[in-house]
Design a protein around this motif. Structure first.
Motif, PDB file in Angstrom:
ATOM      1  N   LYS A  77       0.827  -1.208   0.000  1.00  0.00           N
ATOM      2  CA  LYS A  77       0.000   0.000   0.000  1.00  0.00           C
ATOM      3  C   LYS A  77       0.859   1.255   0.000  1.00  0.00           C
ATOM      4  O   LYS A  77       0.558   2.233  -0.682  1.00  0.00           O
ATOM      5  CB  LYS A  77      -0.930  -0.013   1.215  1.00  0.00           C
ATOM      6  N   ARG A 111      -3.168 -16.414   6.058  1.00  0.00           N
ATOM      7  CA  ARG A 111      -3.765 -16.616   4.759  1.00  0.00           C
ATOM      8  C   ARG A 111      -3.130 -17.848   4.143  1.00  0.00           C
ATOM      9  O   ARG A 111      -2.089 -18.296   4.564  1.00  0.00           O
ATOM     10  CB  ARG A 111      -3.474 -15.421   3.854  1.00  0.00           C
ATOM     11  N   GLU A 115      -0.911 -16.970  -1.691  1.00  0.00           N
ATOM     12  CA  GLU A 115      -1.924 -15.980  -2.031  1.00  0.00           C
ATOM     13  C   GLU A 115      -1.601 -14.630  -1.409  1.00  0.00           C
ATOM     14  O   GLU A 115      -2.387 -13.706  -1.505  1.00  0.00           O
ATOM     15  CB  GLU A 115      -3.298 -16.443  -1.558  1.00  0.00           C
ATOM     16  N   THR A 116      -0.501 -14.557  -0.740  1.00  0.00           N
ATOM     17  CA  THR A 116      -0.113 -13.271  -0.196  1.00  0.00           C
ATOM     18  C   THR A 116       0.288 -12.348  -1.338  1.00  0.00           C
ATOM     19  O   THR A 116       0.619 -12.797  -2.426  1.00  0.00           O
ATOM     20  CB  THR A 116       1.050 -13.418   0.782  1.00  0.00           C
ATOM     21  N   LEU A 117       0.290 -11.083  -1.068  1.00  0.00           N
ATOM     22  CA  LEU A 117       0.535 -10.132  -2.138  1.00  0.00           C
ATOM     23  C   LEU A 117       1.942 -10.245  -2.691  1.00  0.00           C
ATOM     24  O   LEU A 117       2.166 -10.009  -3.855  1.00  0.00           O
ATOM     25  CB  LEU A 117       0.280  -8.711  -1.619  1.00  0.00           C
TER      26      LEU A 117
ATOM     27  N   ARG B  43      -4.953  -1.314 -10.681  1.00  0.00           N
ATOM     28  CA  ARG B  43      -5.806  -0.266 -10.120  1.00  0.00           C
ATOM     29  C   ARG B  43      -6.160   0.765 -11.185  1.00  0.00           C
ATOM     30  O   ARG B  43      -7.284   1.271 -11.229  1.00  0.00           O
ATOM     31  CB  ARG B  43      -5.101   0.412  -8.943  1.00  0.00           C
ATOM     32  N   THR B 191      -6.969 -13.503  -4.841  1.00  0.00           N
ATOM     33  CA  THR B 191      -6.132 -12.305  -4.854  1.00  0.00           C
ATOM     34  C   THR B 191      -5.646 -11.936  -3.463  1.00  0.00           C
ATOM     35  O   THR B 191      -4.715 -11.154  -3.314  1.00  0.00           O
ATOM     36  CB  THR B 191      -6.908 -11.097  -5.400  1.00  0.00           C
ATOM     37  N   GLY B 192      -6.283 -12.471  -2.443  1.00  0.00           N
ATOM     38  CA  GLY B 192      -5.907 -12.096  -1.091  1.00  0.00           C
ATOM     39  C   GLY B 192      -6.366 -10.704  -0.730  1.00  0.00           C
ATOM     40  O   GLY B 192      -5.916 -10.143   0.262  1.00  0.00           O
ATOM     41  N   LEU B 193      -7.255 -10.152  -1.487  1.00  0.00           N
ATOM     42  CA  LEU B 193      -7.701  -8.782  -1.247  1.00  0.00           C
ATOM     43  C   LEU B 193      -9.063  -8.710  -0.575  1.00  0.00           C
ATOM     44  O   LEU B 193      -9.675  -7.660  -0.505  1.00  0.00           O
ATOM     45  CB  LEU B 193      -7.725  -8.004  -2.561  1.00  0.00           C
ATOM     46  N   SER B 210     -10.349  -4.986   0.409  1.00  0.00           N
ATOM     47  CA  SER B 210      -9.270  -4.048   0.086  1.00  0.00           C
ATOM     48  C   SER B 210      -8.947  -4.094  -1.399  1.00  0.00           C
ATOM     49  O   SER B 210      -7.892  -3.658  -1.825  1.00  0.00           O
ATOM     50  CB  SER B 210      -8.017  -4.358   0.919  1.00  0.00           C
ATOM     51  N   ASP B 264      -5.249   4.887   4.904  1.00  0.00           N
ATOM     52  CA  ASP B 264      -3.832   4.532   4.930  1.00  0.00           C
ATOM     53  C   ASP B 264      -2.993   5.800   5.128  1.00  0.00           C
ATOM     54  O   ASP B 264      -3.523   6.911   5.129  1.00  0.00           O
ATOM     55  CB  ASP B 264      -3.436   3.763   3.662  1.00  0.00           C
ATOM     56  N   SER B 270      -8.217   2.712   2.444  1.00  0.00           N
ATOM     57  CA  SER B 270      -7.432   1.500   2.231  1.00  0.00           C
ATOM     58  C   SER B 270      -8.269   0.235   2.353  1.00  0.00           C
ATOM     59  O   SER B 270      -7.970  -0.769   1.723  1.00  0.00           O
ATOM     60  CB  SER B 270      -6.273   1.432   3.225  1.00  0.00           C
ATOM     61  N   ARG B 271      -9.284   0.290   3.190  1.00  0.00           N
ATOM     62  CA  ARG B 271     -10.137  -0.893   3.334  1.00  0.00           C
ATOM     63  C   ARG B 271     -11.575  -0.453   3.611  1.00  0.00           C
ATOM     64  O   ARG B 271     -11.809   0.576   4.243  1.00  0.00           O
ATOM     65  CB  ARG B 271      -9.671  -1.779   4.493  1.00  0.00           C
TER      66      ARG B 271
END
Lengths: 201, 282
Positions: A77, A111, A115-117, B43, B191-193, B210, B264, B270-271
């Motif tokens: 981020k 997780r 699959e982690t970023l 994005r 995606t883990g998002l 997120s 953030d 951010s979420r």
């Protein structure tokens, strides 16, 4: 010292011996962190600061994998807004990142791997034995609710004042005090119980 | 030495010791930088898609953001929308239909996706086996549409969540052994998002988004400037101030649920979290 040198030297070059962990606090950023920050190079910043950030996150989460997830999630981020962060507060990038980590919430439940970023931030060592696994205080800390644990870490790892902790977590100083008080009481109770159990054996 | 001093000392010793050290791969920084670039591209694509979608839905008289997965049978393209590609999918175009754009006052939806499992998007418990949160399950506003969560809903019981087979990481035995009051989290999306927090007692208590493709009905999305939250929810019960790192907004008609927006360090959303007001997950 180059970034590569920093990485090759490993975590000790960042964390140092007892007491030196406070050298990476927002208010006392070391020269290396400040230099790469002003260079404005996100990759260099990550390379130089990753060990310290992971260490900080490890204290916050109580778990290596959660710490790795938290750091990579946060850095992703931050990386997306790197130019803006640098522009707004070039001298405080590390403080920004650490604040984001402190506020990041990750479950103690991991997780799914893969699959982690980012897959390869931490070195995940199979069958790794955590040296803190049998440390009663560490175990007691891990049992605290996330916010109480964050308050304790910011106070004793980062040496932040109550006002700084409040600003970091976005809560009032009164809440910091109450959370710290509850956390310390819980830790004392759990440590007492653990020691009593040890004596009984 | 007093007990307080002793505990202080022990904490400082613990935090300054070697036990917290974690080794780092030499390729870590480069890998993360690459990932940042990938997400930034995604994005950008998502924003393009969202902008097109808003323009398209305005034509139907309602701004309603929809799930981004391509529909099984796309309608003839009255106006195309570019969806946000995931790392494993390709850019797709599709057309929102009036029926899906106006059926529900959903609190959170995902931009550019078509609804998956229309039945779950229409509300009602429908034998889903919700937990004690009947007041949650009956409200369509709390239904998450889209491929990301499928039939999972806020208030759904642990049994129902397990039966859904959408939470492969979820382990009931582990959940029982949680040493704190935190819930378990599982990530049903590749995606883990996105993630779901559950407790054994009350099932799904929190749904966390997120993904840049997610936005609320009011039009607040991931990555939006923080002030956007305040302009979108002015006079709607928003709790918090611009200086806070998170604020909440009640979901209309559902007193036990709310939306939480998190900021953030860069000052963007951010979420987005859909949660029970009494959740104890975080």
């Amino acid at each position: 010292m180059t970034v590569v040198d920093v990485l090759q030297l490993g975590v000790r070059s960042q964390a140092g011996p007892a007491g030196s962990a406070r050298s990476v606090t927002p208010g006392a950023a070391d020269a290396r962190g400040a230099r790469v920050t002003t260079d404005g190079d996100f990759a260099a910043y990550v390379a130089a600061r990753l060990p310290a950030l992971l260490r900080f996150a490890h204290a916050l989460t109580g778990n290596r994998d959660d710490a790795a997830d938290l750091v990579q999630d946060t850095l992703l981020k931050v990386g997306l807004h790197w130019e803006r962060i640098r522009r707004d507060d070039a001298a405080g990038v590390d403080a920004y990142v650490r604040r984001a980590i402190a506020n990041g919430r990750v479950s103690r439940w991991r997780r799914r791997r893969g699959e982690t970023l980012v897959a390869d931030v931490p070195e995940r060592v199979a069958a790794h034995v955590d040296p803190l696994e049998h440390e009663p205080l560490w175990q007691a800390l891990r049992g605290l609710p996330a916010r109480q644990r964050a308050v304790i870490v910011l106070r004793y790892y980062d040496d932040l004042t109550e006002a700084e902790i409040a600003a970091t977590l976005g809560i009032s100083t009164g809440t910091v005090k109450s959370q710290a008080s509850r956390a310390m009481a819980t830790l004392r109770t759990r440590l007492g119980a653990a020691e009593a159990e040890g004596s009984a054996r | 030495m007093s007990g307080d001093d002793d505990l202080d000392t022990r904490l400082r010793d613990l935090f300054s010791g070697d036990g917290l050290d974690m080794r780092v791969r030499p390729t870590a920084a480069a890998g993360l930088t690459t990932r940042v670039a990938q997400v930034r591209r995604r994005r950008a694509a998502a924003r393009t898609g969202a902008a097109c979608l808003v323009a398209a839905t305005l034509g139907f008289g309602a701004v309603r953001l929809l799930p981004t997965a391509p529909p099984p049978a796309p309608a003839p393209a009255a106006s195309a929308v570019t969806t946000a590609p995931t790392p494993t999918t390709t850019v797709t175009t599709w057309t929102p239909t009036p029926s899906t754009s106006t059926t529900s006052p959903s609190a959170v939806s995902t931009t550019g996706r078509t609804p998956e499992g229309t039945s779950s998007a229409t509300g009602g418990r429908g034998g889903q086996g919700t937990g004690d949160g009947g007041e949650l399950g009956q409200d369509p506003a709390l239904t998450i549409v889209g491929r990301r969560f499928g039939s999972l809903r806020l208030g759904m019981s642990l049994d129902a969540a397990l039966a859904s087979a959408q939470l492969p990481d979820l382990d009931r035995d582990e959940l029982r052994n949680v040493p704190t009051r935190e819930c378990a989290v599982a990530v049903p999306d590749a995606t883990g998002l996105a993630s779901v927090f559950l407790s054994e007692l009350r099932g799904i208590e929190v749904m966390v988004f997120s993904d840049p493709a997610v936005a609320t009905e009011a039009g607040v999305g991931i990555g939006d400037p923080w002030p956007t939250v305040f302009s979108a929810y002015r006079g709607k019960g928003l709790v918090g101030s611009r200086s806070d790192v998170e604020v909440t907004v009640p979901v209309p008609g559902t007193p036990r649920s709310r939306l939480r927006f998190e900021r953030d360090p860069a000052g963007t959303v951010s979420r987005i979290v859909l949660e029970r007001t009494d959740q104890d997950c975080f």
